[in-house]
Motif scaffolding. Structure first.
Motif, PDB file in Angstrom:
ATOM      1  N   HIS A 161       3.084  22.975   9.412  1.00 18.76           N
ATOM      2  CA  HIS A 161       4.255  22.208   9.830  1.00 18.76           C
ATOM      3  C   HIS A 161       4.235  20.780   9.291  1.00 18.76           C
ATOM      4  CE1 HIS A 161       6.511  24.621  12.908  1.00 18.76           C
ATOM      5  NE2 HIS A 161       5.434  25.369  12.766  1.00 18.76           N
ATOM      6  N   ILE A 162       3.096  20.298   8.853  1.00 26.28           N
ATOM      7  CA  ILE A 162       2.980  18.904   8.414  1.00 26.28           C
ATOM      8  C   ILE A 162       3.294  18.763   6.926  1.00 26.28           C
ATOM      9  CG2 ILE A 162       1.491  16.856   8.580  1.00 26.28           C
ATOM     10  CD1 ILE A 162       2.122  18.293  11.220  1.00 26.28           C
ATOM     11  N   TYR A 163       3.464  19.870   6.246  1.00 33.08           N
ATOM     12  CA  TYR A 163       3.656  19.859   4.798  1.00 33.08           C
ATOM     13  C   TYR A 163       4.971  19.199   4.385  1.00 33.08           C
ATOM     14  CZ  TYR A 163       4.342  21.676   0.059  1.00 33.08           C
ATOM     15  OH  TYR A 163       4.573  21.788  -1.284  1.00 33.08           O
ATOM     16  N   ALA A 164       6.082  19.584   5.001  1.00 31.77           N
ATOM     17  CA  ALA A 164       7.401  19.168   4.514  1.00 31.77           C
ATOM     18  C   ALA A 164       7.870  17.792   4.979  1.00 31.77           C
ATOM     19  CB  ALA A 164       8.438  20.232   4.885  1.00 31.77           C
ATOM     20  N   PRO A 165       7.688  17.395   6.242  1.00 32.33           N
ATOM     21  CA  PRO A 165       8.256  16.111   6.688  1.00 32.33           C
ATOM     22  C   PRO A 165       7.766  14.923   5.879  1.00 32.33           C
ATOM     23  CG  PRO A 165       7.486  17.421   8.554  1.00 32.33           C
ATOM     24  CD  PRO A 165       6.979  18.108   7.318  1.00 32.33           C
ATOM     25  N   ALA A 166       8.664  13.942   5.698  1.00 32.46           N
ATOM     26  CA  ALA A 166       8.372  12.733   4.914  1.00 32.46           C
ATOM     27  C   ALA A 166       8.004  13.063   3.471  1.00 32.46           C
ATOM     28  CB  ALA A 166       7.270  11.904   5.565  1.00 32.46           C
ATOM     29  N   GLY A 167       8.452  14.220   3.005  1.00 34.40           N
ATOM     30  CA  GLY A 167       8.217  14.600   1.617  1.00 34.40           C
ATOM     31  C   GLY A 167       7.117  15.626   1.467  1.00 34.40           C
ATOM     32  N   THR A 168       7.419  16.712   0.778  1.00 32.15           N
ATOM     33  CA  THR A 168       6.414  17.732   0.499  1.00 32.15           C
ATOM     34  C   THR A 168       5.340  17.171  -0.430  1.00 32.15           C
ATOM     35  OG1 THR A 168       7.558  18.557  -1.457  1.00 32.15           O
ATOM     36  CG2 THR A 168       8.200  19.510   0.681  1.00 32.15           C
ATOM     37  N   SER A 169       4.317  17.952  -0.659  1.00 31.77           N
ATOM     38  CA  SER A 169       3.250  17.507  -1.564  1.00 31.77           C
ATOM     39  C   SER A 169       3.779  17.287  -2.978  1.00 31.77           C
ATOM     40  CB  SER A 169       2.106  18.530  -1.563  1.00 31.77           C
ATOM     41  OG  SER A 169       1.450  18.544  -0.305  1.00 31.77           O
ATOM     42  N   ASP A 170       4.750  18.089  -3.392  1.00 32.06           N
ATOM     43  CA  ASP A 170       5.343  17.875  -4.712  1.00 32.06           C
ATOM     44  C   ASP A 170       6.031  16.525  -4.792  1.00 32.06           C
ATOM     45  OD1 ASP A 170       4.470  20.260  -5.757  1.00 32.06           O
ATOM     46  OD2 ASP A 170       6.326  21.345  -5.344  1.00 32.06           O
ATOM     47  N   CYS A 177       0.811  -1.220   0.000  1.00 33.45           N
ATOM     48  CA  CYS A 177       0.000   0.000   0.000  1.00 33.45           C
ATOM     49  C   CYS A 177       0.843   1.267   0.000  1.00 33.45           C
ATOM     50  CB  CYS A 177      -0.941   0.010   1.203  1.00 33.45           C
ATOM     51  SG  CYS A 177      -0.087  -0.118   2.799  1.00 33.45           S
ATOM     52  N   ASP A 178       2.039   1.211  -0.569  1.00 31.58           N
ATOM     53  CA  ASP A 178       2.862   2.422  -0.607  1.00 31.58           C
ATOM     54  C   ASP A 178       2.109   3.576  -1.251  1.00 31.58           C
ATOM     55  OD1 ASP A 178       4.798   0.658   0.310  1.00 31.58           O
ATOM     56  OD2 ASP A 178       6.396   1.576  -0.869  1.00 31.58           O
ATOM     57  N   ALA A 179       1.427   3.300  -2.363  1.00 35.48           N
ATOM     58  CA  ALA A 179       0.717   4.361  -3.080  1.00 35.48           C
ATOM     59  C   ALA A 179      -0.391   4.954  -2.215  1.00 35.48           C
ATOM     60  CB  ALA A 179       0.133   3.829  -4.385  1.00 35.48           C
ATOM     61  N   GLU A 180      -1.104   4.112  -1.478  1.00 30.06           N
ATOM     62  CA  GLU A 180      -2.181   4.602  -0.620  1.00 30.06           C
ATOM     63  C   GLU A 180      -1.624   5.458   0.521  1.00 30.06           C
ATOM     64  OE1 GLU A 180      -3.874   1.206  -2.864  1.00 30.06           O
ATOM     65  OE2 GLU A 180      -1.976   1.585  -1.839  1.00 30.06           O
ATOM     66  N   LEU A 181      -0.462   5.086   1.050  1.00 33.42           N
ATOM     67  CA  LEU A 181       0.172   5.878   2.105  1.00 33.42           C
ATOM     68  C   LEU A 181       0.595   7.242   1.582  1.00 33.42           C
ATOM     69  CD1 LEU A 181       2.394   3.083   3.681  1.00 33.42           C
ATOM     70  CD2 LEU A 181       0.339   4.079   4.692  1.00 33.42           C
ATOM     71  N   ILE A 182       1.152   7.246   0.384  1.00 32.05           N
ATOM     72  CA  ILE A 182       1.569   8.502  -0.239  1.00 32.05           C
ATOM     73  C   ILE A 182       0.358   9.388  -0.495  1.00 32.05           C
ATOM     74  CG2 ILE A 182       2.579   9.504  -2.333  1.00 32.05           C
ATOM     75  CD1 ILE A 182       4.279   6.887  -2.500  1.00 32.05           C
ATOM     76  N   SER A 183      -0.678   8.809  -1.062  1.00 35.14           N
ATOM     77  CA  SER A 183      -1.879   9.570  -1.381  1.00 35.14           C
ATOM     78  C   SER A 183      -2.559  10.098  -0.116  1.00 35.14           C
ATOM     79  CB  SER A 183      -2.864   8.695  -2.166  1.00 35.14           C
ATOM     80  OG  SER A 183      -4.023   9.415  -2.511  1.00 35.14           O
ATOM     81  N   ALA A 184      -2.553   9.310   0.956  1.00 34.98           N
ATOM     82  CA  ALA A 184      -3.179   9.743   2.207  1.00 34.98           C
ATOM     83  C   ALA A 184      -2.467  10.952   2.786  1.00 34.98           C
ATOM     84  CB  ALA A 184      -3.186   8.598   3.211  1.00 34.98           C
ATOM     85  N   LYS A 185      -1.143  10.944   2.729  1.00 28.87           N
ATOM     86  CA  LYS A 185      -0.403  12.090   3.250  1.00 28.87           C
ATOM     87  C   LYS A 185      -0.681  13.327   2.411  1.00 28.87           C
ATOM     88  CE  LYS A 185       3.438  14.547   4.690  1.00 28.87           C
ATOM     89  NZ  LYS A 185       4.246  15.638   4.140  1.00 28.87           N
ATOM     90  N   LEU A 186      -0.642  13.175   1.105  1.00 33.54           N
ATOM     91  CA  LEU A 186      -0.918  14.290   0.201  1.00 33.54           C
ATOM     92  C   LEU A 186      -2.326  14.841   0.434  1.00 33.54           C
ATOM     93  CD1 LEU A 186      -0.298  16.049  -2.318  1.00 33.54           C
ATOM     94  CD2 LEU A 186      -1.151  14.141  -3.705  1.00 33.54           C
ATOM     95  N   THR A 187      -3.312  13.975   0.463  1.00 29.54           N
ATOM     96  CA  THR A 187      -4.703  14.401   0.618  1.00 29.54           C
ATOM     97  C   THR A 187      -4.940  15.085   1.952  1.00 29.54           C
ATOM     98  OG1 THR A 187      -5.481  12.610  -0.826  1.00 29.54           O
ATOM     99  CG2 THR A 187      -7.092  13.591   0.672  1.00 29.54           C
ATOM    100  N   ASN A 188      -4.428  14.508   3.016  1.00 37.03           N
ATOM    101  CA  ASN A 188      -4.684  15.067   4.340  1.00 37.03           C
ATOM    102  C   ASN A 188      -3.972  16.386   4.567  1.00 37.03           C
ATOM    103  OD1 ASN A 188      -6.267  13.323   6.587  1.00 37.03           O
ATOM    104  ND2 ASN A 188      -5.515  12.016   4.935  1.00 37.03           N
ATOM    105  N   VAL A 189      -2.739  16.503   4.116  1.00 39.86           N
ATOM    106  CA  VAL A 189      -2.021  17.765   4.285  1.00 39.86           C
ATOM    107  C   VAL A 189      -2.693  18.874   3.487  1.00 39.86           C
ATOM    108  CG1 VAL A 189       0.120  18.972   3.721  1.00 39.86           C
ATOM    109  CG2 VAL A 189       0.202  16.782   4.898  1.00 39.86           C
ATOM    110  N   GLU A 190      -2.955  18.610   2.217  1.00 36.97           N
ATOM    111  CA  GLU A 190      -3.521  19.650   1.362  1.00 36.97           C
ATOM    112  C   GLU A 190      -4.932  20.034   1.803  1.00 36.97           C
ATOM    113  OE1 GLU A 190      -2.100  21.429  -1.091  1.00 36.97           O
ATOM    114  OE2 GLU A 190      -0.208  20.441  -0.570  1.00 36.97           O
ATOM    115  N   SER A 191      -5.744  19.057   2.193  1.00 37.69           N
ATOM    116  CA  SER A 191      -7.118  19.380   2.577  1.00 37.69           C
ATOM    117  C   SER A 191      -7.169  20.088   3.922  1.00 37.69           C
ATOM    118  CB  SER A 191      -7.986  18.121   2.591  1.00 37.69           C
ATOM    119  OG  SER A 191      -7.522  17.185   3.542  1.00 37.69           O
ATOM    120  N   SER A 192      -6.256  19.749   4.841  1.00 36.22           N
ATOM    121  CA  SER A 192      -6.256  20.447   6.126  1.00 36.22           C
ATOM    122  C   SER A 192      -5.848  21.904   5.943  1.00 36.22           C
ATOM    123  CB  SER A 192      -5.324  19.757   7.119  1.00 36.22           C
ATOM    124  OG  SER A 192      -3.969  19.830   6.713  1.00 36.22           O
ATOM    125  N   LEU A 193      -4.886  22.156   5.079  1.00 33.18           N
ATOM    126  CA  LEU A 193      -4.484  23.536   4.795  1.00 33.18           C
ATOM    127  C   LEU A 193      -5.607  24.307   4.100  1.00 33.18           C
ATOM    128  CD1 LEU A 193      -0.805  22.922   3.621  1.00 33.18           C
ATOM    129  CD2 LEU A 193      -1.516  24.197   5.649  1.00 33.18           C
TER     130      LEU A 193
END
Length: 411
Positions: free
Chosen positions: A363-372, A317-333
């Motif tokens: 603060h959650i944007y950059a760690p473990a990889g930015t959204s980009d 589920c690497d892709a799902e983990l990546i997508s979850a981080k992207l979705t949650n960071v961007e939507s929370s902002l």
């Protein structure tokens, strides 16, 4: 949880929900009263960090034979989410400690696990992971800190920055260079009281007040050979697997908790603040914004819980983990900005909390990889060029025994 009851009941068990109630009660009774103090002082809150650790939650993914809870990654998500709903700083503290747990669970020797995991599980040890350097940033292969082999161990030199729990951590998992290239990185367990290890001055940042993410300085710091984590050359795998399998879902959970708080506080404000002889919530324009907040929160939680469930099932589920981080960071902002629009000038003042949520979410944007970075990895998934499937490599360690692949936990 009224905002997403259907989602939670689909993925969670009664055990999960009991855990949620326990953490929420603790967060509201023990953490919430300290938030104003943390915001005002901006100092690292060591006492509260220790109190949270003593609840046993740092061992949520640790095997019960080492004193852990053995409940897996969805339970971990719930713990971090509920703490972050009240304090992003304390949610970040737990997520950083959990990131430190990963390296021992996945790469620790039998002796290292026996020594450290019980201490983590009972709250006596707060672990960290230290990878980032001032000059290389997120470019792991660009690091320059070194470990030189000597007769009975290694001597470490260099600096690590943005280390979560830097000023409260007891055991640092440090990735440094032992040779050239991608095979020249190795990881070590370094106790916080080792001679030659010092801390940079704690610097206050935009948000997450009460949490420390500072600098570790190694000056001829000796560690014995038994502190080597895994084998020489495993450093890259330690860094990447910890970041993907723990870091991304952990940060997802912090963003989700902040997002939940944003929605709750904004709905309350809209219900209680009056305009044009009625509640603000009755205005069509405000209702549109509330609907947008609700939709984004539900989508964010779905991606977070789905990815964590797949980890617990041992399904790649690497892709799902990546997508979850992207979705949650961007939507929370995005939701934080929308909440500021609903609050207007009232949102600018600390008493409304919205400005704190906005600061913390950034603060959650950059760690473990930015959204980009997350988008680049998802592009690799789409193109079929994504290389290492870390969740497949560690599936046997990630899988919860009570949960067979493709099935929900027994209820």
């Amino acid at each position: 949880m009224s905002t997403a009851h259907g989602i939670t009941s689909y993925f969670t068990t009664p055990q999960h929900e009991r855990l949620r109630e326990q953490v929420r009660d603790f967060a509201e009774s023990k953490v919430a009263p300290r938030v104003a103090e943390m915001e005002e002082s901006r100092a690292v809150h060591v006492e509260l960090s220790r109190l949270i650790a003593q609840q046993g939650w740092l061992g949520v993914t640790v095997d019960p034979k080492y004193g852990g809870m053995g409940l897996g990654h969805l339970a971990k998500t719930i713990i971090i989410e509920e703490l972050s709903r009240v304090s992003g700083a304390m949610g970040a503290m737990v997520q950083a400690s959990q990131l430190g747990v990963a390296k021992i669970v996945h790469f620790g020797s039998a002796e290292q696990k026996k020594r450290w995991l019980p201490a983590v599980s009972d709250g006596a040890c707060l672990p960290t992971i230290a990878v980032t350097e001032p000059e290389s940033g997120g470019h792991v292969l660009g690091m320059s800190a070194t470990a030189e082999r000597v007769a009975d161990g290694y001597v470490l030199n260099g600096r690590k920055v943005f280390v979560g729990n830097s000023h409260v951590g007891d055991l640092h998992g440090v990735v440094v260079r032992t040779g050239p290239g991608s095979q020249g990185l190795s990881a070590f367990l370094v106790e916080s009281d080792r001679r030659g290890l010092s801390l940079g001055t704690h610097q206050t940042a935009m948000g997450l007040h009460g949490f420390s993410f500072g600098e570790l300085i190694f000056e001829n710091c000796f560690v014995p050979v038994e502190n080597l984590l895994g084998a020489e050359g495993d450093g890259l795998a330690v860094a990447y697997s910890s970041s993907i399998l723990y870091g991304r879902p952990n940060l997802t959970a912090v963003a989700l908790g902040i997002h939940q708080a944003i929605v709750e506080h904004t709905v309350h404000f809209a219900r209680t603040h009056r305009r044009y002889e009625g509640p603000l919530a009755e205005l069509p324009t405000i209702k549109q914004k509330l609907g947008q907040l609700q939709s984004q929160l539900m989508t964010a939680r779905l991606t977070a819980y789905h990815a964590a469930h797949l980890l617990d099932a041992g399904i790649p589920c690497d892709a799902e983990l990546i997508s979850a981080k992207l979705t949650n960071v961007e939507s929370s902002l995005d939701s934080a900005r929308t909440a500021m629009e609903v609050h207007a000038a009232y949102g600018l003042f600390p008493g409304r909390h919205i400005e704190r949520f906005l600061r913390d979410a950034n603060h959650i944007y950059a760690p473990a990889g930015t959204s980009d970075v997350q988008r680049l990895r998802l592009a690799e998934v789409a193109l079929g060029t994504y290389r290492e499937e870390w969740s497949a490599r560690f599936a046997d360690q990630l899988r919860i025994p009570e949960q067979a692949p493709g099935r929900w936990w027994r209820r």
